[in-house]
Design a protein around this motif. Structure first.
Motif, PDB file in Angstrom:
ATOM      1  N   HIS A 193      43.324  23.445  47.355  1.00 57.58           N
ATOM      2  CA  HIS A 193      43.620  25.144  46.683  1.00 57.58           C
ATOM      3  C   HIS A 193      43.588  25.927  45.648  1.00 57.58           C
ATOM      4  CE1 HIS A 193      44.313  24.225  50.733  1.00 57.58           C
ATOM      5  NE2 HIS A 193      45.228  23.569  50.828  1.00 57.58           N
ATOM      6  N   LEU A 194      42.408  26.825  44.442  1.00 56.71           N
ATOM      7  CA  LEU A 194      42.450  26.828  43.682  1.00 56.71           C
ATOM      8  C   LEU A 194      42.026  28.927  44.056  1.00 56.71           C
ATOM      9  CD1 LEU A 194      41.766  26.660  40.567  1.00 56.71           C
ATOM     10  CD2 LEU A 194      39.678  26.918  40.716  1.00 56.71           C
ATOM     11  N   SER A 195      42.654  29.442  43.299  1.00 60.13           N
ATOM     12  CA  SER A 195      42.860  30.736  43.512  1.00 60.13           C
ATOM     13  C   SER A 195      41.526  31.547  42.403  1.00 60.13           C
ATOM     14  CB  SER A 195      44.084  31.282  43.072  1.00 60.13           C
ATOM     15  OG  SER A 195      43.669  33.304  43.411  1.00 60.13           O
ATOM     16  N   ARG A 196      40.908  32.076  43.348  1.00 62.25           N
ATOM     17  CA  ARG A 196      39.378  32.789  42.741  1.00 62.25           C
ATOM     18  C   ARG A 196      39.529  33.750  41.803  1.00 62.25           C
ATOM     19  NH1 ARG A 196      33.430  33.177  43.482  1.00 62.25           N
ATOM     20  NH2 ARG A 196      33.212  31.364  45.148  1.00 62.25           N
ATOM     21  N   ALA A 197      40.756  34.199  42.286  1.00 59.49           N
ATOM     22  CA  ALA A 197      40.956  35.511  42.052  1.00 59.49           C
ATOM     23  C   ALA A 197      41.630  35.156  40.464  1.00 59.49           C
ATOM     24  CB  ALA A 197      41.387  36.547  42.295  1.00 59.49           C
ATOM     25  N   LEU A 198      42.441  34.472  40.768  1.00 60.76           N
ATOM     26  CA  LEU A 198      43.564  34.302  39.443  1.00 60.76           C
ATOM     27  C   LEU A 198      42.770  33.298  37.958  1.00 60.76           C
ATOM     28  CD1 LEU A 198      46.573  34.018  40.859  1.00 60.76           C
ATOM     29  CD2 LEU A 198      45.419  35.641  39.959  1.00 60.76           C
ATOM     30  N   VAL A 199      41.564  32.341  38.121  1.00 58.34           N
ATOM     31  CA  VAL A 199      40.930  31.910  37.339  1.00 58.34           C
ATOM     32  C   VAL A 199      40.615  32.758  35.698  1.00 58.34           C
ATOM     33  CG1 VAL A 199      38.707  30.269  37.098  1.00 58.34           C
ATOM     34  CG2 VAL A 199      39.637  30.276  38.916  1.00 58.34           C
ATOM     35  N   SER A 200      40.347  33.947  35.734  1.00 60.76           N
ATOM     36  CA  SER A 200      39.589  33.805  34.728  1.00 60.76           C
ATOM     37  C   SER A 200      41.010  34.670  33.578  1.00 60.76           C
ATOM     38  CB  SER A 200      38.894  35.652  35.193  1.00 60.76           C
ATOM     39  OG  SER A 200      39.097  36.642  35.761  1.00 60.76           O
ATOM     40  N   SER A 201      42.279  34.794  34.710  1.00 54.22           N
ATOM     41  CA  SER A 201      43.352  35.206  33.846  1.00 54.22           C
ATOM     42  C   SER A 201      44.084  33.848  33.507  1.00 54.22           C
ATOM     43  CB  SER A 201      43.811  36.390  34.850  1.00 54.22           C
ATOM     44  OG  SER A 201      43.707  36.213  35.863  1.00 54.22           O
ATOM     45  N   ALA A 213      27.975  35.035  37.553  1.00 53.23           N
ATOM     46  CA  ALA A 213      28.810  34.140  36.395  1.00 53.23           C
ATOM     47  C   ALA A 213      29.707  33.992  37.584  1.00 53.23           C
ATOM     48  CB  ALA A 213      29.116  35.195  35.450  1.00 53.23           C
ATOM     49  N   GLU A 214      30.252  34.694  38.160  1.00 58.34           N
ATOM     50  CA  GLU A 214      31.721  34.529  38.798  1.00 58.34           C
ATOM     51  C   GLU A 214      31.688  33.567  39.517  1.00 58.34           C
ATOM     52  OE1 GLU A 214      34.906  36.630  41.821  1.00 58.34           O
ATOM     53  OE2 GLU A 214      33.574  37.889  40.697  1.00 58.34           O
ATOM     54  N   ASP A 215      31.027  32.960  40.030  1.00 60.06           N
ATOM     55  CA  ASP A 215      30.223  31.668  40.726  1.00 60.06           C
ATOM     56  C   ASP A 215      30.811  30.587  40.381  1.00 60.06           C
ATOM     57  OD1 ASP A 215      30.320  33.296  43.241  1.00 60.06           O
ATOM     58  OD2 ASP A 215      28.017  33.555  43.282  1.00 60.06           O
ATOM     59  N   VAL A 216      29.641  30.739  38.872  1.00 61.60           N
ATOM     60  CA  VAL A 216      29.547  29.223  38.323  1.00 61.60           C
ATOM     61  C   VAL A 216      30.883  29.258  37.411  1.00 61.60           C
ATOM     62  CG1 VAL A 216      28.743  28.681  36.183  1.00 61.60           C
ATOM     63  CG2 VAL A 216      27.115  29.516  37.801  1.00 61.60           C
ATOM     64  N   LEU A 217      31.950  30.482  37.289  1.00 61.93           N
ATOM     65  CA  LEU A 217      33.112  30.764  36.739  1.00 61.93           C
ATOM     66  C   LEU A 217      33.995  29.568  37.316  1.00 61.93           C
ATOM     67  CD1 LEU A 217      35.265  30.724  34.274  1.00 61.93           C
ATOM     68  CD2 LEU A 217      35.644  33.205  34.939  1.00 61.93           C
ATOM     69  N   TYR A 218      34.479  30.761  38.602  1.00 64.62           N
ATOM     70  CA  TYR A 218      35.352  29.606  39.496  1.00 64.62           C
ATOM     71  C   TYR A 218      34.354  27.918  40.381  1.00 64.62           C
ATOM     72  CZ  TYR A 218      36.942  28.649  44.029  1.00 64.62           C
ATOM     73  OH  TYR A 218      37.976  28.189  45.320  1.00 64.62           O
ATOM     74  N   TYR A 274      35.744  25.039  37.218  1.00 62.26           N
ATOM     75  CA  TYR A 274      37.172  24.655  37.327  1.00 62.26           C
ATOM     76  C   TYR A 274      37.578  23.608  38.602  1.00 62.26           C
ATOM     77  CZ  TYR A 274      38.853  27.433  33.022  1.00 62.26           C
ATOM     78  OH  TYR A 274      39.756  28.633  32.529  1.00 62.26           O
ATOM     79  N   LEU A 275      36.913  24.224  39.273  1.00 64.73           N
ATOM     80  CA  LEU A 275      37.020  23.616  40.660  1.00 64.73           C
ATOM     81  C   LEU A 275      36.344  22.145  40.563  1.00 64.73           C
ATOM     82  CD1 LEU A 275      37.531  24.189  43.995  1.00 64.73           C
ATOM     83  CD2 LEU A 275      35.435  24.725  44.589  1.00 64.73           C
ATOM     84  N   GLN A 276      35.189  22.441  39.863  1.00 65.45           N
ATOM     85  CA  GLN A 276      34.345  20.828  39.804  1.00 65.45           C
ATOM     86  C   GLN A 276      35.505  20.089  38.492  1.00 65.45           C
ATOM     87  OE1 GLN A 276      30.279  19.809  37.187  1.00 65.45           O
ATOM     88  NE2 GLN A 276      30.068  20.774  40.060  1.00 65.45           N
TER      89      GLN A 276
END
Length: 688
Positions: A591-599, A523-528, A531-533
């Motif tokens: 450059h998108l922060s994977r760690a901050l996408v969910s927050s 789920a984390e991969d798809v969420l990231y 946003y990237l897409q």
């Protein structure tokens, strides 16, 4: 030679939109229904051509006549020394691009398409018959002129056949006529407006699409504004010849309808196309919604207003598609759980007074579960129903597959590319499903009818979560979001729906229901990836922005750009774009922060969705329009990104679809080669 960006793409990728397996799975009755509905859809193709430009219909006839003159064997022209090989390729490039867009302005971006072959070469090609020679001579100037180079209001230098032969008509006049007619109960989706100036007197002629023709001089067909400053003559019979054919094919289709509901849908459309009465179309839409899980799904008529500069008048569309049963079952599961996910949206979470079963003042208390089907397209040719009768969502699976097959992957760090490609189809499918089902399905409009009755407590109005004060705007009688927000509404609404979809990508349960997650994708991969897409699509969408006219050519592009701007405003820790050069061409890296996408990213998009939703729900056009115009403004930095986008841009693919034929006993499906020649032949054999 015209500007490179207007010239037809050389040797474009062409992708087949295949539907053979789905079609062959249909019963004989379903095949016959699909055949006649397809014929009805394509019988309106000339309406669409006529809505694009004055010359489009003649260019269409020219291409078809040239193909028939050589019997589809273009090599004959080479053998006869009429044209050289490279020039013939350029002609076929143009013909394919024109037919793919159904007109000489691109279906994506709305810019003009101009042939690469020189006028004298095109003229010689058309000398093969007296008919093609005359057709060419009648439109040579328009064929090669760069102006108008984009669809839009004439006052802004644009081209719009929604206002034919009216170069001096301006926005304020169109709006004044609209207000006069709306006050008298007219729907304008199936109309065009012509301005006439005689002896210093200005009048307007409203052209209504109908098979029946009526005298514009009849007293009931003359309308004036309250102070008589605006005089309007109603002329029925616009596109009458085409609509008569549409009606005949719909009558044939009724013989093979699967139910009384489907028959009623067809009957109402027949009445609508005969008379031009939009109420019949609304009634047809009600039956369409009630015709659940149809194995052969169709819609037809004047549907979307994307190309009208004012977002009022609609272009002809027809769709015939076959249900993909396995994918439809998955979408049905999401529909059953939709109310649960709607509760997670910020305007529902925001209301502290909301109890069990109460979604707050800005959300409908009952979610009307739509009929949601996944379809494979056989025949696409590019209202106040939902709140009372529900709605229907469709997802075009073979079209989505085609998009992902050819989608370019620019602007990503090398380490991101493999996962992006691996996840892009399930991710995009999840976004589209949430966007269409919940993004366009949730929400409540606060309204007051003509009797003064409101669907909220007028003495104690709901408190806006944006201001903390009671709301002071709402929809009055006869007003809908499209009429209130005007030209920005399509992009505004798409931005809201896309934001809602991104919010819901944080829900692992939703991703599991849609099959987006699995053993090789978390789920984390798809969420990231979602946003990237979205960011990639937003940047690519800058190609549809015209810096000269400061105008967006595509609503979805403007919508995603608004999301990109919102994320960038959240700070460089979450997202930044770096510029550089690749092969001496401007380029970008995301450059998108994977760690901050969910927050951080989730909070930013939730805030964006909340604002758009409250503005829409309360008809706050003043604040909402100012917010959205600012959000989607293209500044100097954005223009620099656009330069990189244009430098790295690859041509969009074209699509060739099959045809159906009735031999008197059976309906047969025919595929065509995914080539320029195959695309042209498919249109020749549609016989429109």
């Amino acid at each position: 030679m015209a500007s490179e960006r207007l010239l037809a793409t050389e040797n474009p990728h062409i992708f087949p939109l295949e539907c053979r397996d789905a079609f062959e799975s249909c019963s004989s009755q379903e095949k016959l229904y699909a055949f006649f509905m397809s014929r009805a859809s394509y019988s309106g193709a000339r309406i669409l051509l006529r809505q694009v430009s004055p010359e489009s219909e003649i260019i269409f006839d020219l291409i078809i006549r040239l193909s028939k003159a050589c019997e589809g064997d273009w090599k004959v022209l080479l053998e006869q020394k009429i044209i050289e090989s490279r020039a013939l390729d350029h002609f076929l490039d143009y013909a394919a691009a024109f037919l793919d867009s159904v007109g000489n302005y691109r279906g994506y971006g709305d810019t003009k398409i101009i042939p690469r072959l020189q006028p004298e070469v095109f003229r010689k090609l058309c000398s093969i018959s007296e008919e093609t020679k005359e057709l060419y001579e009648s439109i040579e100037n328009q064929l090669y002129s760069e102006k108008p180079e984009v669809l839009g209001l004439p006052q802004n230098g644009g081209q719009s056949e929604y206002y034919p032969q009216s170069p001096s008509i301006i926005k304020s006049e169109i709006e004044a006529v609209h207000d006069t007619l709306s006050a008298k109960g007219f729907f304008l989706q199936n109309t065009r407006l012509k301005k006439t100036e005689e002896l210093d007197e200005i009048s307007y002629e409203l052209l209504l699409a109908s098979a029946e023709c009526r005298s514009p001089e009849a007293p009931e067909n003359k309308i004036s504004s309250e102070n008589s400053s605006i005089k309007i003559r109603l002329t029925y019979g616009d596109h009458s010849a085409e609509l008569e054919k549409v009606v005949n094919h719909l009558m044939d289709a009724t013989k093979y309808s699967r139910s009384q509901t489907q028959t009623s849908y067809l009957d109402k459309n027949i009445h609508h196309f005969r008379s031009g009465n939009m109420q019949d179309h609304i009634d047809a839409s009600i039956y369409w919604v009630k015709d659940e899980s149809a194995p052969v799904e169709t819609f037809i008529g004047f549907q979307e207003s994307y190309r009208d500069p004012l977002g009022i008048r609609c272009e002809w569309e027809g769709l015939v598609a076959i249900q993909n049963k396995s994918e439809t079952e998955i979408l049905g599961l999401l529909a059953k759980r939709a109310e649960h996910f709607i509760r997670l949206l910020p305007w529902c979470q925001n209301d502290s007074k909301a109890g069990p079963g109460d979604l707050g003042p800005f959300e409908s208390s009952t979610f009307l579960k739509p009929d949601f089907v996944s379809l494979q397209v056989v025949s696409p040719v590019q209202m106040p129903v939902r709140s009372a009768h529900g709605r229907k969502n469709i997802s075009l699976s073979n079209r989505l597959a085609a998009v992902h097959f050819y989608e370019q992957v620019p602007f990503l760090p090398a380490k991101e590319v493999d996962q992006y490609k691996r996840l892009r189809h399930p991710t995009f499918n999840a976004i589209v499903s949430a966007h269409e089902l919940i993004g366009h399905g949730c929400g409540r409009l606060l309204e007051q009818d003509s009797t003064g009755l409101c669907n909220f407590d007028l003495e104690n109005p709901p408190v806006s979560p944006l201001t903390g004060d009671p709301i002071n705007t709402w929809y009055t009688a006869g007003k809908i979001p499209k009429s209130v927000f005007g030209r920005i509404y399509n992009a505004f609404n798409e931005c809201l729906a896309e934001s809602i979809a991104l919010i819901l990508m944080s829900e692992a349960e939703l991703l599991e229901v849609l099959g987006a997650t699995g053993s090789d994708r978390t789920a984390e991969d798809v969420l990231y990836n979602a946003y990237l897409q979205t960011i990639c699509l937003a940047l690519n969408g800058l190609s549809s922005y015209d810096p000269a006219q400061k105008r967006w050519g595509q609503a979805h592009d403007r919508a995603r750009f608004g999301i990109l701007k919102k994320l960038l405003a959240s700070g460089p820790d979450i997202l930044r774009l770096s510029t550089h050069h690749t092969d001496d061409k401007p380029d970008l890296t995301i450059h998108l922060s994977r760690a901050l996408v969910s927050s951080i990213a989730h909070r930013a998009i939730s805030d964006l969705a909340l604002r758009l939703h409250i503005y829409k729900s309360t008809a706050d056009v003043t604040t909402g329009s100012a917010f959205f115009e600012s959000l989607t403004a293209v500044d100097e930095q954005s223009l620099a990104w656009r330069e990189a986008v244009m430098a790295q841009k690859k041509p969009r693919p074209l699509y060739v679809m099959g045809n159906t034929f009735f031999d008197g006993e059976n309906v047969v499906y025919k595929s065509y080669p995914a080539t320029k020649e195959g695309l042209v032949q498919s249109w020749v054999e549609r016989d429109v």
